[in-house]
Every structure is written in C-alpha cells, then in structure tokens.
Design a protein around this motif. Structure first.
Motif, PDB file in Angstrom:
ATOM      1  N   GLN A  28       0.830  -1.206   0.000  1.00 40.14           N
ATOM      2  CA  GLN A  28       0.000   0.000   0.000  1.00 40.14           C
ATOM      3  C   GLN A  28       0.864   1.254   0.000  1.00 40.14           C
ATOM      4  N   PHE A  94      -6.410   7.136  -0.207  1.00 38.81           N
ATOM      5  CA  PHE A  94      -7.504   6.749   0.681  1.00 38.81           C
ATOM      6  C   PHE A  94      -8.857   7.060   0.056  1.00 38.81           C
ATOM      7  N   ARG A  97     -10.395   4.374  -2.466  1.00 40.69           N
ATOM      8  CA  ARG A  97     -10.545   2.993  -1.996  1.00 40.69           C
ATOM      9  C   ARG A  97     -11.743   2.301  -2.635  1.00 40.69           C
ATOM     10  N   GLN A 101     -11.753  -1.135  -4.868  1.00 45.06           N
ATOM     11  CA  GLN A 101     -12.547  -2.278  -4.431  1.00 45.06           C
ATOM     12  C   GLN A 101     -13.453  -2.762  -5.560  1.00 45.06           C
TER      13      GLN A 101
END
Length: 161
Positions: A28, A94, A97, A101
């Motif tokens: 990450q 962030f 995300r 996904q």
C-alpha cells in the motif's frame, strides 16, 4: 499547474479516516509512493519532455549536452516533491478505496467466469460441469481407444524410407 480532472476523480470518494491513519502495508505504501511520483511528474511534464528530446539519440554525452534541461527538470521536481504533496497523494489513495474495491470485484467476477468456461470446455468432472457444453459432454458416449485409424493396412511413413 494542476492536472485536468480524470475519469477516476468523478467516482465518489471516501473521506480520509483520520489525519494519522493506521500504518499501511508495504504494498500500500508503494502504491501511495507511485501515486506521489506520478503527481510530481505530471507537474513537471514539460521539463521532462524537453530533457527527453535533448537526450534522444545520445548515450553518455546526454548529461553534458543537456545539462540545462536536466537542471530545470530536477529543480521542478524538487520544487514539487514536498511533504504536502506526499500528504495529498496519501489522501487521494484513501479517497479512491471504493474504486479499487470495485475493480477487484470485477476482476474476481471475470476470473470466476473464465474458470466456469474452462471447466465446461474441457469437460471436467460431472459435479464441475455446468451449462450447455457440460450437458453436451455428458450426452455423448465416451470413445475408447482414441481416433479411428485412417491408415489401416498401410505402412507408416517411417517405413517407406
């Protein structure tokens, strides 16, 4: 100079969980670092292009012949490579995300479809067979002994020599 809005920025974003989120894994952190470097490169695209044009076709003489372009490129990158830009890249990571996904879910769905097709195509065990191809394989009688011989009674090609 701020880069133009991309398709990814139209996707809804989640807020940053906190100013000091939990530590990220190594992969990450690498993703955040890559995003940070790509943002810095986008700010200095013109200087990078000038240096690349100058260095084109040169080998070890490029640093000497293209010194001014190299310095301007490096100065631009140093000016934009700030902790604030790192924080902005982390916040963008962030915020995207949900998009990542969705991409993972699409890849997993595609993988399952390909696996299902593979099982049907190769006629894998009955419990794994689904769809028309699987039913067709189950209806056919299994051939024992392979393909029929077309050259019965003939000498093989190797024996003719």
């Amino acid at each position: 100079m701020v880069p133009p809005l991309t398709e990814a920025e139209t996707v809804p974003r989640l807020p940053l969980p906190s100013r000091n989120p939990l530590p990220l894994s190594a992969s990450q952190e690498a993703q955040v670092r890559e995003l940070y470097h790509s943002r810095v490169r986008s700010y200095c695209a013109a200087e990078i292009k000038l240096f690349a044009d100058c260095a084109l076709g040169r080998t070890f003489t490029a640093p000497f012949k293209c010194r001014t372009q190299n310095r301007s490129m490096n100065n631009c990158m140093i000016a934009h490579a700030t902790p604030a830009e790192q924080d902005a890249a982390r916040e963008e990571w962030f915020a995207t995300r949900l998009e990542r996904q969705r991409e993972r879910e699409k890849r997993e769905e595609r993988r399952k479809e390909q696996e299902k097709f593979h099982r049907e195509w190769w006629g894998l065990p009955a419990e794994d067979r689904e769809g028309e191809k699987g039913r067709e394989v189950m209806r056919k009688a299994e051939r024992v002994g392979g393909f029929p011989r077309r050259d019965d009674g003939q000498l093989s090609k190797d024996r003719h020599r």
